[in-house]
Design a protein around this motif. Structure first.
Motif, PDB file in Angstrom:
ATOM      1  N   GLY B 228       0.822  -1.206   0.000  1.00  0.00           N
ATOM      2  CA  GLY B 228       0.000   0.000   0.000  1.00  0.00           C
ATOM      3  C   GLY B 228       0.856   1.256   0.000  1.00  0.00           C
ATOM      4  O   GLY B 228       0.658   2.159  -0.824  1.00  0.00           O
ATOM      5  N   LEU B 229       1.836   1.316   0.916  1.00  0.00           N
ATOM      6  CA  LEU B 229       2.720   2.488   0.991  1.00  0.00           C
ATOM      7  C   LEU B 229       3.433   2.711  -0.342  1.00  0.00           C
ATOM      8  O   LEU B 229       3.534   3.835  -0.831  1.00  0.00           O
ATOM      9  CB  LEU B 229       3.782   2.291   2.086  1.00  0.00           C
ATOM     10  N   SER B 230       3.945   1.605  -0.935  1.00  0.00           N
ATOM     11  CA  SER B 230       4.710   1.723  -2.173  1.00  0.00           C
ATOM     12  C   SER B 230       3.854   2.306  -3.296  1.00  0.00           C
ATOM     13  O   SER B 230       4.269   3.236  -3.983  1.00  0.00           O
ATOM     14  CB  SER B 230       5.253   0.364  -2.613  1.00  0.00           C
ATOM     15  N   THR B 231       2.659   1.744  -3.491  1.00  0.00           N
ATOM     16  CA  THR B 231       1.829   2.233  -4.600  1.00  0.00           C
ATOM     17  C   THR B 231       1.368   3.662  -4.333  1.00  0.00           C
ATOM     18  O   THR B 231       1.285   4.478  -5.246  1.00  0.00           O
ATOM     19  CB  THR B 231       0.605   1.326  -4.840  1.00  0.00           C
ATOM     20  N   GLU B 232       1.119   3.996  -3.063  1.00  0.00           N
ATOM     21  CA  GLU B 232       0.724   5.360  -2.700  1.00  0.00           C
ATOM     22  C   GLU B 232       1.792   6.381  -3.122  1.00  0.00           C
ATOM     23  O   GLU B 232       1.487   7.473  -3.575  1.00  0.00           O
ATOM     24  CB  GLU B 232       0.571   5.403  -1.176  1.00  0.00           C
ATOM     25  N   LEU B 233       3.063   5.998  -2.968  1.00  0.00           N
ATOM     26  CA  LEU B 233       4.161   6.903  -3.312  1.00  0.00           C
ATOM     27  C   LEU B 233       4.547   6.814  -4.787  1.00  0.00           C
ATOM     28  O   LEU B 233       5.476   7.481  -5.235  1.00  0.00           O
ATOM     29  CB  LEU B 233       5.394   6.597  -2.453  1.00  0.00           C
ATOM     30  N   ALA B 237       4.034  -2.080  -6.640  1.00  0.00           N
ATOM     31  CA  ALA B 237       3.737  -2.814  -5.413  1.00  0.00           C
ATOM     32  C   ALA B 237       4.963  -3.649  -5.073  1.00  0.00           C
ATOM     33  O   ALA B 237       5.597  -4.211  -5.966  1.00  0.00           O
ATOM     34  CB  ALA B 237       2.523  -3.705  -5.609  1.00  0.00           C
ATOM     35  N   TYR B 238       5.309  -3.714  -3.758  1.00  0.00           N
ATOM     36  CA  TYR B 238       6.544  -4.374  -3.339  1.00  0.00           C
ATOM     37  C   TYR B 238       6.605  -5.826  -3.805  1.00  0.00           C
ATOM     38  O   TYR B 238       7.647  -6.312  -4.222  1.00  0.00           O
ATOM     39  CB  TYR B 238       6.658  -4.300  -1.816  1.00  0.00           C
ATOM     40  N   THR B 239       5.466  -6.530  -3.738  1.00  0.00           N
ATOM     41  CA  THR B 239       5.490  -7.955  -4.066  1.00  0.00           C
ATOM     42  C   THR B 239       5.371  -8.220  -5.567  1.00  0.00           C
ATOM     43  O   THR B 239       5.269  -9.364  -5.990  1.00  0.00           O
ATOM     44  CB  THR B 239       4.368  -8.718  -3.329  1.00  0.00           C
ATOM     45  N   ASN B 240       5.347  -7.141  -6.383  1.00  0.00           N
ATOM     46  CA  ASN B 240       5.403  -7.325  -7.827  1.00  0.00           C
ATOM     47  C   ASN B 240       6.660  -6.663  -8.356  1.00  0.00           C
ATOM     48  O   ASN B 240       7.112  -5.668  -7.817  1.00  0.00           O
ATOM     49  CB  ASN B 240       4.192  -6.695  -8.511  1.00  0.00           C
ATOM     50  N   GLY B 241       7.190  -7.181  -9.431  1.00  0.00           N
ATOM     51  CA  GLY B 241       8.417  -6.607  -9.950  1.00  0.00           C
ATOM     52  C   GLY B 241       8.174  -5.707 -11.141  1.00  0.00           C
ATOM     53  O   GLY B 241       7.041  -5.528 -11.584  1.00  0.00           O
ATOM     54  N   MET B 307      11.769   2.906   6.984  1.00  0.00           N
ATOM     55  CA  MET B 307      12.342   4.103   6.395  1.00  0.00           C
ATOM     56  C   MET B 307      11.247   5.030   5.889  1.00  0.00           C
ATOM     57  O   MET B 307      11.268   6.235   6.148  1.00  0.00           O
ATOM     58  CB  MET B 307      13.285   3.736   5.260  1.00  0.00           C
ATOM     59  N   ILE B 308      10.277   4.478   5.181  1.00  0.00           N
ATOM     60  CA  ILE B 308       9.194   5.329   4.656  1.00  0.00           C
ATOM     61  C   ILE B 308       8.480   6.005   5.821  1.00  0.00           C
ATOM     62  O   ILE B 308       8.244   7.217   5.808  1.00  0.00           O
ATOM     63  CB  ILE B 308       8.194   4.498   3.811  1.00  0.00           C
ATOM     64  N   ASN B 309       8.163   5.225   6.862  1.00  0.00           N
ATOM     65  CA  ASN B 309       7.450   5.804   8.007  1.00  0.00           C
ATOM     66  C   ASN B 309       8.263   6.866   8.727  1.00  0.00           C
ATOM     67  O   ASN B 309       7.707   7.834   9.243  1.00  0.00           O
ATOM     68  CB  ASN B 309       7.062   4.706   8.997  1.00  0.00           C
ATOM     69  N   THR B 310       9.599   6.674   8.795  1.00  0.00           N
ATOM     70  CA  THR B 310      10.427   7.615   9.558  1.00  0.00           C
ATOM     71  C   THR B 310      10.656   8.930   8.817  1.00  0.00           C
ATOM     72  O   THR B 310      10.670   9.990   9.428  1.00  0.00           O
ATOM     73  CB  THR B 310      11.814   6.999   9.881  1.00  0.00           C
ATOM     74  N   GLN B 344      10.125  14.771   1.048  1.00  0.00           N
ATOM     75  CA  GLN B 344       9.181  14.003   0.232  1.00  0.00           C
ATOM     76  C   GLN B 344       9.933  12.860  -0.433  1.00  0.00           C
ATOM     77  O   GLN B 344      10.888  13.084  -1.172  1.00  0.00           O
ATOM     78  CB  GLN B 344       8.521  14.881  -0.848  1.00  0.00           C
ATOM     79  N   TYR B 345       9.494  11.625  -0.131  1.00  0.00           N
ATOM     80  CA  TYR B 345      10.141  10.452  -0.724  1.00  0.00           C
ATOM     81  C   TYR B 345       9.116   9.778  -1.626  1.00  0.00           C
ATOM     82  O   TYR B 345       8.163   9.159  -1.142  1.00  0.00           O
ATOM     83  CB  TYR B 345      10.600   9.507   0.389  1.00  0.00           C
ATOM     84  N   VAL B 346       9.239   9.990  -2.954  1.00  0.00           N
ATOM     85  CA  VAL B 346       8.265   9.453  -3.915  1.00  0.00           C
ATOM     86  C   VAL B 346       8.994   8.863  -5.125  1.00  0.00           C
ATOM     87  O   VAL B 346      10.184   9.086  -5.319  1.00  0.00           O
ATOM     88  CB  VAL B 346       7.290  10.555  -4.405  1.00  0.00           C
ATOM     89  N   ALA B 347       8.228   8.118  -5.949  1.00  0.00           N
ATOM     90  CA  ALA B 347       8.844   7.476  -7.121  1.00  0.00           C
ATOM     91  C   ALA B 347       9.168   8.488  -8.214  1.00  0.00           C
ATOM     92  O   ALA B 347      10.142   8.334  -8.950  1.00  0.00           O
ATOM     93  CB  ALA B 347       7.906   6.407  -7.671  1.00  0.00           C
ATOM     94  N   ASP B 348       8.335   9.540  -8.331  1.00  0.00           N
ATOM     95  CA  ASP B 348       8.508  10.542  -9.385  1.00  0.00           C
ATOM     96  C   ASP B 348       9.837  11.277  -9.199  1.00  0.00           C
ATOM     97  O   ASP B 348      10.037  11.983  -8.213  1.00  0.00           O
ATOM     98  CB  ASP B 348       7.322  11.519  -9.316  1.00  0.00           C
ATOM     99  N   LYS B 349      10.759  11.104 -10.167  1.00  0.00           N
ATOM    100  CA  LYS B 349      12.117  11.643 -10.013  1.00  0.00           C
ATOM    101  C   LYS B 349      12.145  13.155  -9.858  1.00  0.00           C
ATOM    102  O   LYS B 349      13.032  13.709  -9.210  1.00  0.00           O
ATOM    103  CB  LYS B 349      12.996  11.230 -11.204  1.00  0.00           C
ATOM    104  N   ASN B 350      11.183  13.856 -10.450  1.00  0.00           N
ATOM    105  CA  ASN B 350      11.195  15.322 -10.387  1.00  0.00           C
ATOM    106  C   ASN B 350      10.743  15.849  -9.029  1.00  0.00           C
ATOM    107  O   ASN B 350      11.069  16.961  -8.659  1.00  0.00           O
ATOM    108  CB  ASN B 350      10.303  15.905 -11.478  1.00  0.00           C
TER     109      ASN B 350
END
Lengths: 86, 564
Positions: B228-233, B237-241, B307-310, B344-350
């Motif tokens: 959930g956290l991964s897709t939100e950011l 999803a962690y369990t998918n590659g 790490m995400i939570n902290t 802000q820790y997100v997947a979007d590089k910008n």
């Protein structure tokens, strides 16, 4: 072919048969369950684990360990059967 | 006591232990130096193999890489353990029966050819040097972060320690220090993992904690929470590659076969007494390795979630002390792009403002989880044990390749046992100095060449050894052609896509969609095909070589590792 050679080649045949069976299992738990059929197995959920993901990160490793110890046992028996144990 | 005092204390005690063992187990002959006298018990050999195998990469980097790669990280878990099944079933027992000192020994004798031996020596040297540079670097990182000495000083201290027990004790010294190092590293890896598992899920077994519900009473499973956290950011999803299935297959295969073909792992099986001990110690080695390898994915899940939570959406000013410490090493980097003072820790590089080097995850994990100072210090000692044990094993392969395979077998066959022992010590010393140089001035391509090491081991040694055992009619022409083809193909593909040689290319241009990391499996297949085709066109091996093959297939009468 002498008796000694016959014995050696029969031993080798049985050895190769064991390897074949064990390597099929090796292939199925890693490449099969962990990669090729991962998505299908992921629909099965045990505790907090999706099964395909579990095989890829946990299950395959447990099976690898068991495979080697099964091999050790089988080969020790085979060595005895053919008189190669020492 | 502070973390730093604890670290000095634990690192000091473990180093004193290694030196003590080195003095106690000095090598008196070349046989002691190359194969520890040939009388190591299966359990000791299993522990030594496990420590030899688990490097700075396994201890420090792997869990961190998995933490960021999720399911894609499975290639390392399966690849670096599944190779032991191949090793135990296809290589170890027969090589032990063959009973020589090195891998080029086998290739040279089985293929009745000096050329084959020299090709094997070159492959062994490339693979081992690549690997050892990474280990010295790992030593430097641990020293600089925990003992606050300069990275270069750290590398030099590491060099002196390794030099001491590798040069003095050879394989005998290395084997028994590795036994001690296994104990240190596994304890150091498990203690924080167990602490954190209890903290996060209430389950003391990390392997089970990973699949348990969170301890916060929310009733959510940890993995679901992380997905959930991964897709939100914006991550997968962690369990998918995110890698393609063919690439995952290829990388896993290349790592498995590469593991089985690594000379510093294979040579460990020359040190036990009987063929049946070689089989058993392969099983024990994998069991001992599996303890770390099944814990690592759990550590990855804990670390990523923590790490995400902290850090995510928290004030930069409110970050704990360890955050700034890691920033000074450059392994954490924060850049407040939107100037709101928060991370802000997100997947979007910008929009992403935090860069975390995967190498820092295992070392930072106990601090992120607020564990006691001694646990943090223990992790530093464990990281050093992992890096030093692997470095020593590799140095031995290098020195044996030079003193035994080149000097004794090719250039100066009349050299005395004593002379060869000194040559081995001298080449180990030179190898340590070169490795240290690469540790201090790391070539920018270390990560790329480690993948190359596995690819090369897979493409060169594995087919030649397996065919040598399982295919009696395989001859020298076939084996040499196969090794040369596999090695060159691997070098070509790696340099093309990693260094932009031969016109370069992007992932769009990969052959069959396979990355350079996974290409070892294709190069290995090419080796097998070329070997068999060339063999069909050339004369069969001499009768006495076919007899050797028949002999190594029978386990009894292995005797001791002997020099012919």
């Amino acid at each position: 072919m002498s008796d000694k050679q016959k014995r050696a080649s029969a031993y080798w045949k049985e050895n190769v048969k064991y390897l074949f069976i064990l390597l099929i299992i090796w292939f199925l738990v890693s490449y099969g369950a962990g990669i090729l059929f991962k998505d299908a197995l992921d629909t099965i959920i045990i505790g907090g684990f999706k099964l395909g993901f579990w095989f890829a990160q946990q299950g395959s490793i447990y099976v690898f360990v068991i495979l080697i110890f099964v091999y050790v046992r089988l080969m020790n028996k085979l060595d005895k059967k053919y008189g190669y144990n020492e | 006591m502070s973390v730093q005092i604890w670290t000095y204390l634990l690192v000091g005690i473990t180093f004193a232990l290694y030196i003590g063992i080195a003095i106690w187990s000095r090598a008196g002959s070349t046989k002691d130096f190359y194969v520890a006298g040939g009388g190591v018990s299966p359990l000791a050999n299993g522990m030594a193999t496990a420590a030899d195998w688990m490097s700075a990469a396994s201890f420090i980097s792997m869990a961190g890489i998995i933490a960021f790669a999720g399911y894609d990280g499975s290639v390392y878990l399966m690849g670096w353990t599944g190779g032991y099944v191949l090793l135990a079933l296809l290589l170890a027992p027969y090589l032990r029966k063959f009973g020589k000192f090195t891998v080029p020994d086998f290739i040279g004798d089985r293929y009745y050819s000096k050329t084959a031996r020299i090709v094997a020596v070159i492959c062994a040297l490339i693979v081992s040097f690549t690997y050892v540079a990474g280990q010295m670097r790992g030593v430097g990182v641990v020293f600089s972060r925990f003992l606050e000495v300069d990275i270069n000083t750290g590398v030099i201290i590491g060099m002196i320690i390794v030099l001491f027990y590798a040069v003095l004790g050879g394989m005998k010294g290395i084997t028994y220090t590795q036994v001690a190092q296994y104990c240190v590293l596994i304890f150091a890896f498990m203690v924080p993992a167990i602490f954190i598992s209890i903290q996060m899920t209430g389950n003391p077994v990390p392997q089970l904690g990973m699949g348990s519900k969170l301890a916060d009473g929310s009733g959510t499973y940890l993995l679901d929470k992380l997905d959930g956290l991964s897709t939100e950011l914006g991550f997968n999803a962690y369990t998918n590659g995110s890698k393609s299935m063919i690439d995952v297959l290829a990388i896993t295969l290349a790592l498995m076969v590469g593991t089985a073909g690594l000379p510093h792992v294979i040579v460990r099986f020359f040190t036990v007494k009987r063929v049946k001990d070689a089989r058993k110690s392969a099983g024990l080695a994998l069991l001992l390795i599996a303890i770390l390898y099944t814990t690592a994915p759990a550590v990855a899940v804990f670390a990523r979630t923590n790490m995400i939570n902290t850090v995510n959406n928290k004030e930069y000013g409110s970050m704990p002390e360890w955050f700034t410490k890691w920033e000074t090493t450059g392994l954490f980097q924060f850049d407040d792009k939107n100037k709101d003072g928060k991370i802000q820790y997100v997947a979007d590089k910008n929009r992403n403002e935090l860069y975390v080097d995967p190498d820092s995850m295992v070392l930072a994990n106990p601090e992120i989880a607020n564990l006691p100072a001694w646990v943090i210090a223990l992790v530093a000692a464990g990281g050093l044990a992992a890096a030093l044990s692997t470095a020593a094993g590799l140095l031995l392969v290098i020195s044996a390749s030079v003193s035994h395979d080149l000097i004794k077998k090719v250039f100066k066959p009349t050299i005395s046992d004593k002379g060869e022992l000194w040559a081995a010590r001298l080449s180990a010393t030179v190898a340590v100095v070169i490795a240290g140089y690469f540790g201090i001035n790391p070539p920018g391509f270390v990560a790329a060449v480690v993948a190359l090491a596995f690819g090369l081991a897979a493409a060169s040694f594995f087919p030649a050894i397996v065919l040598g055992i399982f295919y009696k009619k395989m001859n020298k022409e076939g084996a040499i052609a196969g090794m040369v083809t596999g090695t060159l193909l691997m070098l070509f593909y790696m340099t093309k896509f990693k260094f932009d040689w031969f016109g370069g290319g992007t992932s769009e241009d990969w052959w069959f969609g396979i990355s350079p990391e996974g290409f070892g499996s294709i190069a290995m297949l090419a080796n097998f095909l070329v070997s068999i085709s060339v063999m069909k066109l050339t004369p069969p091996p001499p009768y006495n070589v076919q007899e050797i093959v028949e002999d190594i297939r029978i386990p009894s009468g292995a005797g001791e590792a002997i020099d012919h």
